[in-house]
Motif scaffolding. Structure first.
Motif, PDB file in Angstrom:
ATOM      1  N   PHE A   1      41.463  26.394  34.227  1.00 20.45           N
ATOM      2  CA  PHE A   1      42.621  25.796  34.888  1.00 20.45           C
ATOM      3  C   PHE A   1      42.829  24.372  34.383  1.00 20.45           C
ATOM      4  O   PHE A   1      42.689  23.401  35.118  1.00 20.45           O
ATOM      5  N   ASP A   2      43.187  24.261  33.119  1.00 24.46           N
ATOM      6  CA  ASP A   2      43.329  22.951  32.491  1.00 24.46           C
ATOM      7  C   ASP A   2      44.778  22.521  32.311  1.00 24.46           C
ATOM      8  O   ASP A   2      45.070  21.601  31.569  1.00 24.46           O
ATOM      9  N   GLY A   3      45.696  23.182  32.978  1.00 24.33           N
ATOM     10  CA  GLY A   3      47.097  22.794  32.887  1.00 24.33           C
ATOM     11  C   GLY A   3      47.964  23.770  32.118  1.00 24.33           C
ATOM     12  O   GLY A   3      49.181  23.631  32.085  1.00 24.33           O
ATOM     13  N   ARG A   4      47.357  24.776  31.518  1.00 23.93           N
ATOM     14  CA  ARG A   4      48.165  25.762  30.791  1.00 23.93           C
ATOM     15  C   ARG A   4      49.000  26.580  31.773  1.00 23.93           C
ATOM     16  O   ARG A   4      48.712  26.636  32.964  1.00 23.93           O
ATOM     17  N   GLY A   5      50.029  27.216  31.296  1.00 20.18           N
ATOM     18  CA  GLY A   5      50.970  27.940  32.145  1.00 20.18           C
ATOM     19  C   GLY A   5      50.424  29.201  32.776  1.00 20.18           C
ATOM     20  O   GLY A   5      50.750  29.535  33.905  1.00 20.18           O
ATOM     21  N   ARG A   6      49.602  29.948  32.047  1.00 18.53           N
ATOM     22  CA  ARG A   6      49.034  31.206  32.551  1.00 18.53           C
ATOM     23  C   ARG A   6      47.534  31.212  32.315  1.00 18.53           C
ATOM     24  O   ARG A   6      47.053  30.749  31.285  1.00 18.53           O
ATOM     25  N   VAL A   7      46.817  31.774  33.283  1.00 21.16           N
ATOM     26  CA  VAL A   7      45.357  31.881  33.185  1.00 21.16           C
ATOM     27  C   VAL A   7      44.966  33.295  33.577  1.00 21.16           C
ATOM     28  O   VAL A   7      45.493  33.852  34.543  1.00 21.16           O
ATOM     29  N   GLU A   8      44.058  33.878  32.817  1.00 17.29           N
ATOM     30  CA  GLU A   8      43.548  35.216  33.120  1.00 17.29           C
ATOM     31  C   GLU A   8      42.027  35.140  33.209  1.00 17.29           C
ATOM     32  O   GLU A   8      41.370  34.638  32.298  1.00 17.29           O
ATOM     33  N   ILE A   9      41.473  35.619  34.315  1.00 15.17           N
ATOM     34  CA  ILE A   9      40.021  35.623  34.513  1.00 15.17           C
ATOM     35  C   ILE A   9      39.605  37.047  34.845  1.00 15.17           C
ATOM     36  O   ILE A   9      40.186  37.684  35.731  1.00 15.17           O
ATOM     37  N   THR A  10      38.591  37.545  34.128  1.00 15.35           N
ATOM     38  CA  THR A  10      38.056  38.879  34.375  1.00 15.35           C
ATOM     39  C   THR A  10      36.702  38.746  35.046  1.00 15.35           C
ATOM     40  O   THR A  10      35.818  38.040  34.557  1.00 15.35           O
ATOM     41  N   LEU A  11      36.543  39.428  36.177  1.00 15.25           N
ATOM     42  CA  LEU A  11      35.275  39.439  36.912  1.00 15.25           C
ATOM     43  C   LEU A  11      34.666  40.825  36.811  1.00 15.25           C
ATOM     44  O   LEU A  11      35.373  41.834  36.957  1.00 15.25           O
ATOM     45  N   ARG A  12      33.355  40.864  36.577  1.00 14.07           N
ATOM     46  CA  ARG A  12      32.661  42.148  36.423  1.00 14.07           C
ATOM     47  C   ARG A  12      31.457  42.209  37.353  1.00 14.07           C
ATOM     48  O   ARG A  12      30.844  41.201  37.670  1.00 14.07           O
ATOM     49  N   GLY A  13      31.134  43.426  37.764  1.00 14.07           N
ATOM     50  CA  GLY A  13      29.932  43.663  38.559  1.00 14.07           C
ATOM     51  C   GLY A  13      30.021  43.034  39.939  1.00 14.07           C
ATOM     52  O   GLY A  13      31.044  43.098  40.617  1.00 14.07           O
ATOM     53  N   LEU A  14      28.946  42.386  40.352  1.00 13.15           N
ATOM     54  CA  LEU A  14      28.884  41.774  41.676  1.00 13.15           C
ATOM     55  C   LEU A  14      29.816  40.576  41.801  1.00 13.15           C
ATOM     56  O   LEU A  14      30.144  40.154  42.905  1.00 13.15           O
ATOM     57  N   ARG A  15      30.249  40.039  40.676  1.00 17.90           N
ATOM     58  CA  ARG A  15      31.154  38.885  40.702  1.00 17.90           C
ATOM     59  C   ARG A  15      32.523  39.241  41.274  1.00 17.90           C
ATOM     60  O   ARG A  15      33.263  38.372  41.701  1.00 17.90           O
ATOM     61  N   VAL A  16      32.859  40.522  41.291  1.00 19.83           N
ATOM     62  CA  VAL A  16      34.145  40.964  41.826  1.00 19.83           C
ATOM     63  C   VAL A  16      34.285  40.534  43.282  1.00 19.83           C
ATOM     64  O   VAL A  16      35.377  40.178  43.745  1.00 19.83           O
ATOM     65  N   ALA A  17      33.192  40.514  44.003  1.00 22.03           N
ATOM     66  CA  ALA A  17      33.228  40.124  45.413  1.00 22.03           C
ATOM     67  C   ALA A  17      33.601  38.654  45.582  1.00 22.03           C
ATOM     68  O   ALA A  17      34.015  38.242  46.667  1.00 22.03           O
ATOM     69  N   ARG A  18      33.485  37.848  44.526  1.00 20.53           N
ATOM     70  CA  ARG A  18      33.790  36.418  44.607  1.00 20.53           C
ATOM     71  C   ARG A  18      35.212  36.097  44.138  1.00 20.53           C
ATOM     72  O   ARG A  18      35.537  34.948  43.891  1.00 20.53           O
ATOM     73  N   ALA A  19      36.064  37.105  44.030  1.00 21.44           N
ATOM     74  CA  ALA A  19      37.438  36.877  43.565  1.00 21.44           C
ATOM     75  C   ALA A  19      38.194  35.945  44.504  1.00 21.44           C
ATOM     76  O   ALA A  19      39.036  35.159  44.064  1.00 21.44           O
ATOM     77  N   GLY A  20      37.897  36.011  45.791  1.00 17.18           N
ATOM     78  CA  GLY A  20      38.557  35.124  46.752  1.00 17.18           C
ATOM     79  C   GLY A  20      38.242  33.660  46.498  1.00 17.18           C
ATOM     80  O   GLY A  20      39.109  32.792  46.635  1.00 17.18           O
ATOM     81  N   ARG A  21      37.011  33.372  46.121  1.00 16.97           N
ATOM     82  CA  ARG A  21      36.629  31.984  45.818  1.00 16.97           C
ATOM     83  C   ARG A  21      37.353  31.495  44.565  1.00 16.97           C
ATOM     84  O   ARG A  21      37.805  30.361  44.512  1.00 16.97           O
ATOM     85  N   VAL A  22      37.468  32.360  43.566  1.00 16.13           N
ATOM     86  CA  VAL A  22      38.199  31.985  42.349  1.00 16.13           C
ATOM     87  C   VAL A  22      39.656  31.693  42.704  1.00 16.13           C
ATOM     88  O   VAL A  22      40.253  30.731  42.216  1.00 16.13           O
TER      89      VAL A  22
END
Length: 138
Positions: free
Chosen positions: A11-32
């Motif tokens: 999140f450095d100011g660019r117009g679009r950002v895409e983040i892929t979460l895998r495994g147990l990290r999927v549960a942390r999507a709300g924090r992202v």
């Protein structure tokens, strides 16, 4: 979960950002999503590839309040403060409205111009040489 520094790097100011979460990290999507919101981004779409893979698409929110929130968050983090405000913490309100312009000087007010006719001829006769001092004859 990805490290906070790694998430902040997206999140450095660019117009679009895409983040892929895998495994147990999927549960942390709300924090992202909460981090993205604090940095002035809005969730555009959430793409669930499978039970263990989620792709989050964010777009930069150019609303003045979102830009101000992002600036305040970056300043707070650079000063060593928390990235996310605790629950119930109040965010500062919007900035005050701009000050009204100063009043017009008396010679520019509409009341002083009432009844005057400006067709250009008055100025042309007032200057030496006739029509605006250009040497033109009438």
């Amino acid at each position: 979960m990805k490290s906070v520094a790694e998430i902040l790097g997206h999140f450095d100011g660019r117009g679009r950002v895409e983040i892929t979460l895998r495994g147990l990290r999927v549960a942390r999507a709300g924090r992202v999503g909460a981090i993205a919101y604090e940095l002035g981004y809005a969730l555009h779409s959430r793409d669930v590839r499978s039970k263990n893979v989620v792709r989050l698409h964010f777009v930069r929110d150019d609303d003045p309040l979102a830009r101000r929130r992002a600036e305040e968050t970056r300043a707070r983090v650079s000063a060593g403060g928390p990235l996310l405000l605790p629950e119930g913490a109040r965010r500062p309100g919007p900035p005050p409205p701009p000050q009204p312009p100063p009043p017009l000087p008396p010679y520019l007010r509409a009341g002083d111009l009432r009844g005057r006719r400006d067709d250009g001829a008055t100025r042309a006769r007032a200057l030496p040489g006739g029509a605006g001092g250009l040497g033109c004859d009438r």
